[in-house]
Design an enzyme around this catalytic site. Structure first.
Site, PDB file in Angstrom:
ATOM      1  N   ASP A  37      39.110  -3.547  21.357  1.00  0.00           N
ATOM      2  CA  ASP A  37      38.136  -3.743  20.285  1.00  0.00           C
ATOM      3  C   ASP A  37      36.747  -3.922  20.905  1.00  0.00           C
ATOM      4  O   ASP A  37      36.581  -4.635  21.892  1.00  0.00           O
ATOM      5  CB  ASP A  37      38.517  -4.972  19.444  1.00  0.00           C
ATOM      6  CG  ASP A  37      37.780  -5.017  18.123  1.00  0.00           C
ATOM      7  OD1 ASP A  37      38.429  -4.861  17.074  1.00  0.00           O
ATOM      8  OD2 ASP A  37      36.542  -5.200  18.133  1.00  0.00           O
ATOM      9  N   HIS A  53      45.521  10.208  10.127  1.00  0.00           N
ATOM     10  CA  HIS A  53      44.674   9.341   9.302  1.00  0.00           C
ATOM     11  C   HIS A  53      45.417   8.798   8.080  1.00  0.00           C
ATOM     12  O   HIS A  53      45.981   9.557   7.302  1.00  0.00           O
ATOM     13  CB  HIS A  53      43.439  10.115   8.835  1.00  0.00           C
ATOM     14  CG  HIS A  53      42.491   9.292   8.009  1.00  0.00           C
ATOM     15  ND1 HIS A  53      41.432   8.599   8.547  1.00  0.00           N
ATOM     16  CD2 HIS A  53      42.459   9.037   6.673  1.00  0.00           C
ATOM     17  CE1 HIS A  53      40.787   7.956   7.583  1.00  0.00           C
ATOM     18  NE2 HIS A  53      41.387   8.203   6.439  1.00  0.00           N
ATOM     19  N   HIS A 105      44.784   0.381  11.087  1.00  0.00           N
ATOM     20  CA  HIS A 105      44.890  -0.127  12.458  1.00  0.00           C
ATOM     21  C   HIS A 105      45.489  -1.525  12.436  1.00  0.00           C
ATOM     22  O   HIS A 105      45.282  -2.282  11.487  1.00  0.00           O
ATOM     23  CB  HIS A 105      43.526  -0.139  13.158  1.00  0.00           C
ATOM     24  CG  HIS A 105      42.453  -0.863  12.387  1.00  0.00           C
ATOM     25  ND1 HIS A 105      41.797  -0.294  11.316  1.00  0.00           N
ATOM     26  CD2 HIS A 105      41.941  -2.110  12.516  1.00  0.00           C
ATOM     27  CE1 HIS A 105      40.916  -1.155  10.830  1.00  0.00           C
ATOM     28  NE2 HIS A 105      40.997  -2.263  11.525  1.00  0.00           N
ATOM     29  N   HIS A 107      45.619  -5.084  14.611  1.00  0.00           N
ATOM     30  CA  HIS A 107      44.935  -5.849  15.660  1.00  0.00           C
ATOM     31  C   HIS A 107      45.993  -6.607  16.468  1.00  0.00           C
ATOM     32  O   HIS A 107      46.839  -7.288  15.866  1.00  0.00           O
ATOM     33  CB  HIS A 107      44.003  -6.902  15.064  1.00  0.00           C
ATOM     34  CG  HIS A 107      42.872  -6.364  14.236  1.00  0.00           C
ATOM     35  ND1 HIS A 107      41.562  -6.343  14.666  1.00  0.00           N
ATOM     36  CD2 HIS A 107      42.839  -5.833  12.982  1.00  0.00           C
ATOM     37  CE1 HIS A 107      40.778  -5.840  13.728  1.00  0.00           C
ATOM     38  NE2 HIS A 107      41.533  -5.523  12.687  1.00  0.00           N
TER      39      HIS A 107
END
Ligand code: 5GP
Ligand code: ZN
Length: 115
Positions: A37, A53, A105, A107
């Site tokens: 990140d 996507h 996404h 994390h």
């Protein structure tokens, strides 16, 4: 260009997937890419991103089970490669939940205590 084509052309993480924008890649296979990140919220903060996507988790349906499995397996693989015992995994779904980049996404954060 259709709206879909415009989205894929301009989407930040699609551009990182295509290596049009540089990133610090820690793991990649044919389905996912994992990179650091740019503005880490923990000493280790990795984003695990499907190459295909999807705007957000809630847009995924039963047909996306394989893709979601690839992402979660990717999270575990990154954890192993970085030799992490403990880490937090977060998905922000929608602007109200803090999602800023509308390409799905996960994390992975580690290296500090989490309450
Ligand atoms: P969200 O808030 O959408 O769940 O998370 C988006 C994340 O993408 C943020 O943590 C932000 O720091 C990160 N990010 C935004 N732009 C870039 C970029 O150009 N490169 C990288 N590596 N990360 C980015
Ligand atoms: Zn995208």
């Amino acid at each position: 260009m259709t709206t879909t084509e415009e989205t894929l052309a301009s989407c930040l993480f699609c551009r990182i997937v295509r290596k049009e924008i540089p990133s610090k890649i820690v793991f990649e296979n044919d389905k996912i890419i994992a990179f650091r990140d740019i503005s880490p919220k923990a000493p280790i903060h990795i984003l695990i991103v499907p190459k295909e996507h999807r705007a957000k988790l809630s847009e995924c349906g039963p047909g996306d089970a394989g893709l979601l499995g690839e992402i979660t397996a990717g999270v575990a693989e990154v954890g192993r490669q970085l030799e992490l015992d403990d880490y937090r995994v977060v998905v922000n779904n929608g602007a109200g939940a803090g999602q800023v980049v509308f390409h799905l996404h996960f994390h992975l954060m580690a290296g500090r205590p989490f309450s």
